[in-house]
Scaffold this motif. Structure first.
Motif, short mmCIF file in Angstrom:
data_model
loop_
_atom_site.label_atom_id
_atom_site.label_comp_id
_atom_site.label_asym_id
_atom_site.label_seq_id
_atom_site.Cartn_x
_atom_site.Cartn_y
_atom_site.Cartn_z
N SER A 1 0.83 -1.20 0.00
CA SER A 1 0.00 0.00 0.00
C SER A 1 0.86 1.25 0.00
O SER A 1 2.00 1.24 0.47
CB SER A 1 -0.92 0.02 1.23
OG SER A 1 -0.15 0.06 2.42
N GLY B 1 2.55 6.69 6.77
CA GLY B 1 1.89 6.81 8.06
C GLY B 1 0.57 7.54 8.03
O GLY B 1 -0.11 7.65 9.06
N TRP C 1 -2.29 6.68 6.69
CA TRP C 1 -3.47 5.83 6.85
C TRP C 1 -3.95 5.81 8.30
O TRP C 1 -5.15 5.82 8.56
CB TRP C 1 -3.15 4.39 6.45
CG TRP C 1 -2.98 4.13 4.99
CD1 TRP C 1 -1.81 3.83 4.36
CD2 TRP C 1 -3.99 4.14 3.97
NE1 TRP C 1 -2.02 3.65 3.01
CE2 TRP C 1 -3.35 3.83 2.75
CE3 TRP C 1 -5.36 4.38 3.98
CZ2 TRP C 1 -4.04 3.75 1.54
CZ3 TRP C 1 -6.06 4.29 2.78
CH2 TRP C 1 -5.41 3.98 1.58
N GLY C 2 -3.02 5.75 9.24
CA GLY C 2 -3.39 5.57 10.64
C GLY C 2 -3.66 6.84 11.40
O GLY C 2 -4.01 6.78 12.59
N GLY C 3 -3.50 8.01 10.72
CA GLY C 3 -3.71 9.27 11.43
C GLY C 3 -2.84 9.33 12.66
O GLY C 3 -1.64 9.14 12.62
N MET D 1 -2.42 7.49 16.25
CA MET D 1 -2.75 6.33 17.08
C MET D 1 -4.00 5.60 16.59
O MET D 1 -4.89 5.22 17.37
CB MET D 1 -2.91 6.75 18.55
CG MET D 1 -2.45 5.68 19.54
SD MET D 1 -2.54 6.20 21.27
CE MET D 1 -4.29 6.00 21.61
N MET D 2 -4.08 5.45 15.26
CA MET D 2 -5.17 4.74 14.58
C MET D 2 -6.50 5.48 14.58
O MET D 2 -7.53 4.91 14.24
CB MET D 2 -5.34 3.31 15.11
CG MET D 2 -4.13 2.43 14.85
SD MET D 2 -4.43 0.65 15.06
CE MET D 2 -4.78 0.56 16.81
N ASN E 1 -8.11 7.70 12.32
CA ASN E 1 -7.71 7.99 10.95
C ASN E 1 -8.18 9.37 10.45
O ASN E 1 -8.87 9.50 9.44
CB ASN E 1 -8.13 6.88 9.98
CG ASN E 1 -9.63 6.78 9.82
OD1 ASN E 1 -10.38 7.32 10.62
ND2 ASN E 1 -10.07 6.11 8.77
N ALA F 1 -8.07 10.65 6.69
CA ALA F 1 -6.80 10.05 6.27
C ALA F 1 -6.96 9.22 5.01
O ALA F 1 -6.10 9.27 4.10
CB ALA F 1 -6.23 9.20 7.41
N VAL F 2 -8.03 8.43 4.92
CA VAL F 2 -8.22 7.56 3.76
C VAL F 2 -8.46 8.39 2.51
O VAL F 2 -7.90 8.12 1.43
CB VAL F 2 -9.38 6.57 4.01
CG1 VAL F 2 -9.67 5.77 2.75
CG2 VAL F 2 -9.05 5.66 5.18
N PRO G 1 1.62 13.33 14.49
CA PRO G 1 0.56 13.15 13.48
C PRO G 1 0.09 14.46 12.86
O PRO G 1 -1.10 14.78 12.85
CB PRO G 1 -0.55 12.48 14.29
CG PRO G 1 -0.40 13.06 15.65
CD PRO G 1 1.09 13.21 15.86
#
Length: 271
Positions: free
Chosen positions: A64, A68, A70-72, A74-75, A77, A108-109, A242
């Motif tokens: 992919s 970094g 994708w995860g924004g 700490m997940m 996004n 993020a996506v 982030p």
């Protein structure tokens, strides 16, 4: 609703994939710029390089793209960026909202997919699942990258690589600064940076890290440029956490530096 699908021939499917991929790979045996890493700064660099009519290829070791982003944080996004980067989001067509004065938030996506799509539409080629395992070094100038399948590296197989010729290489590999480390560790060369070697990044200080990432975006060895977190890792700057505006602006800056260099060399002017 009934849908009648045509008959399929597995051989044609296989032939189509192999033929088209081979055509693309052959077309990239010589490019003007090879960007290593398809994270935010690498994608931004490719977008502006290709937009300037420069033949650009992006090599990403993972399946992919986006690094970094994708995860924004700490997940969660969502990504944050600041005012100077707003024009990039607007130009690419990525939606965002203002959270507080000077602070903008984007999905993020949508950011990753929108930026990757824009890069492809500009004409840059993104090749994933390929690792840059070395550079081509001729007369103390980086003149290409050495490629192998990421799966070969992961499996520890002894398989000889292939090389791509280019006029400039961009290390957009993030915290690892992988390409610059390969160059210095294998050849013992001195970089055009304070200390002449990879300093390694400092701990998090978002405000200073964002400023440094643009200051440190530069040519660090003839033919080799750094962008994004690789720039701070090489120069010993702070990490930002982030927040991604500086990453995109760094990619835009390195594209501008390379465009200027290529124009100068084409016109016969001194670099």
């Amino acid at each position: 609703m009934e849908i009648n699908l045509p008959a399929l021939d597995e051989r044609v499917i296989t032939q189509a994939i192999i033929t088209r991929y081979t055509e693309v790979l052959l077309s990239l045996s010589e490019v003007e710029v090879a960007v290593v890493g398809a994270g935010p700064s690498g994608l931004s660099a490719a977008y502006y390089l290709a937009g300037s009519g420069i033949k650009t290829a992006v090599f990403e070791r993972r399946a992919s793209v986006g690094g970094g982003m994708w995860g924004g944080g700490m997940m969660f996004n969502q990504i944050v960026f600041q005012e100077p980067a707003r024009e990039i989001f607007e130009e690419v067509g990525i939606r965002f909202t203002e959270f507080a004065p000077g602070y903008y938030v984007a999905d993020a996506v949508e950011t990753v997919t929108g930026l990757a799509y824009a890069v492809c539409r500009k004409g840059a080629k993104i090749i994933n699942l390929v690792t840059v395992e070395d550079v081509v070094l001729q007369n103390d100038v980086v003149t290409g990258v050495v490629l192998n399948w990421t799966a070969v590296e992961m499996a520890g197989l002894h398989v000889d690589p292939l090389a791509v010729r280019c006029r400039c290489v961009v290390d957009a590999t993030g915290h690892d600064a992988r390409v610059v480390r390969l160059l210095t560790e294998k050849n013992g060369v001195t970089l055009k940076t304070p200390g002449g070697r990879v300093q390694g990044e400092k701990s998090l200080w978002a405000e200073i890290g964002e400023k440094q990432i643009l200051e440190n975006t530069a040519e660090v060895y003839p033919g080799l440029y750094v962008t994004g977190m690789a720039a701070n890792a090489v120069a010993g700057g702070y990490r930002m956490g982030p927040i991604f505006g500086g990453m995109l602006l760094s990619g835009k800056k390195v594209a501008s530096l390379i465009s200027e260099k290529l124009r100068s060399s084409s016109s016969g002017s001194p670099n």
